[in-house]
Design a protein around this motif. Sequence first.
Motif, short mmCIF file in Angstrom:
data_model
loop_
_atom_site.label_atom_id
_atom_site.label_comp_id
_atom_site.label_asym_id
_atom_site.label_seq_id
_atom_site.Cartn_x
_atom_site.Cartn_y
_atom_site.Cartn_z
N LYS A 302 1.24 -1.29 -0.15
CA LYS A 302 -0.19 0.15 0.39
C LYS A 302 0.81 1.45 -0.44
CE LYS A 302 -4.60 -0.89 1.94
NZ LYS A 302 -5.73 -0.11 2.84
N TYR A 304 0.66 5.43 1.30
CA TYR A 304 0.23 6.70 1.72
C TYR A 304 0.41 7.59 1.62
CZ TYR A 304 -3.24 3.01 4.35
OH TYR A 304 -3.95 1.67 4.96
N GLU A 326 -6.82 6.83 7.78
CA GLU A 326 -5.33 5.75 7.84
C GLU A 326 -3.96 6.57 7.64
OE1 GLU A 326 -5.90 2.38 5.23
OE2 GLU A 326 -8.02 2.13 5.36
N TYR A 341 2.08 -4.38 7.09
CA TYR A 341 0.76 -4.51 6.08
C TYR A 341 0.02 -6.43 6.60
CZ TYR A 341 -3.68 -5.03 2.91
OH TYR A 341 -4.36 -5.31 2.25
N ASP A 346 -5.95 -3.37 8.84
CA ASP A 346 -5.03 -2.49 8.34
C ASP A 346 -3.55 -2.26 8.48
OD1 ASP A 346 -7.63 -1.31 6.77
OD2 ASP A 346 -8.90 0.01 8.89
N GLU A 356 -7.65 -1.94 12.69
CA GLU A 356 -8.68 -1.85 11.84
C GLU A 356 -9.31 -0.67 12.24
OE1 GLU A 356 -10.66 -2.39 8.89
OE2 GLU A 356 -9.54 -3.66 10.04
#
Length: 396
Positions: A302, A304, A326, A341, A346, A356
């Motif tokens: 992921k 960010y 997040e 991850y 999450d 989460e």
Amino acid sequence: MEQLLEKSVALVQRISTEKKRYLYNEINWNNRLIGIKGARGTGKTTLLLQKLKELKLLPTQGTYWSLDDFYFTTHSLVETAETFFKKGGQYLFLDEVHKYENWSIHIKNLYDFYPDLKIVFTGSSIIDISREEGDLSRRMLMYTLPGLSYREYLAFNDLYNFEPITLEDILSKDRKWAEMFPADFRPLEYFEDYLQYGYYPFSIEDKQGYATRLQQLVRLIVEYDMAELKGFDVRNAKKMLQLLNVVAANVPFQPNITNIAKKSDIHRNSVVAYLHFLEQAQLIKLLYASGISLATLQKPEKVYLDNPNLAYAFSTSSPNVGNLRETYFISQVSVRHKIAYPKQGDFLVDNTFTFEVGGKDKTSKQIDSVKNGFVVADDVEFPITKLPLWLFGFLY
């Protein structure tokens, strides 16, 4: 050298020591060689000037020099520092060291030749000490300065003044952390302001022009600071900005390298390296699966943005709420903890705790079978069974 000393005196006189970043009290100032790195705008220069002011030394005993000063285009750092030392110099505070060619070798020489001289320097977050030719890693203490935490934002704006808390305190079953907050404390009152304006200290000076200034800061990092990265061709700065815009429009997302390459006009074989460069510049954060070795460049699970303020800076409309939640969590927790991850939930923190993150109605359904699983909820002040999202902004 006199002009450098005069500039230093003027800067020190103007600096306030009333409010200090959390890192100020964590630095071992007695060490002979200290490095502080971080992104532009996080307060590294202020940190140096505050320490110099509190030392209360004569200008010939302690001084601040910025190595991007025109003076150093025609004068040697080592020779100037040698003159300073011979006239009684004890403390040398050096700013923007990455803008001085072969800076690590020069600082190593000063460290080796003048054992009575204490050196504190700052540099961009892109500095990788392990790759520098001067081999400073065995000689120095290195610190990283992130942007303001939510706790610091409240303090710097004269709203509330609280001490940091630990992750262990947050996760404790007795919830003793709740006792540190007075009954009239409303933690969500300024939370949205922090998400939009609170990460970089310069928002306190100019909130109205903050978004424009933040966009300019990003450009400076990409077009100026990242030129120092080994393996990065500054001629690709425009492509790097395109990549950053692609990331900002989709975060948090699981990257498809081929699609990113098409949208950013970057060859697919270079995308992962470019994402890594952006992370080094503290513009994004990459999340990898737990147990993955990072010895070589891997495709992240992921991506960010580095902090919520950047989401507002790049958005033409209001950023996605789930994205903000997040991004806030990872920006606050990653300062002191490792995040990966997980297979469920999450975030996996320190390879032990699974979180989460969601709104106030978020349930534990997705992590029911996970040991040490916790639900982190937004839009709640002091929930009974969940952990409030805002609280993770008090970790530093």
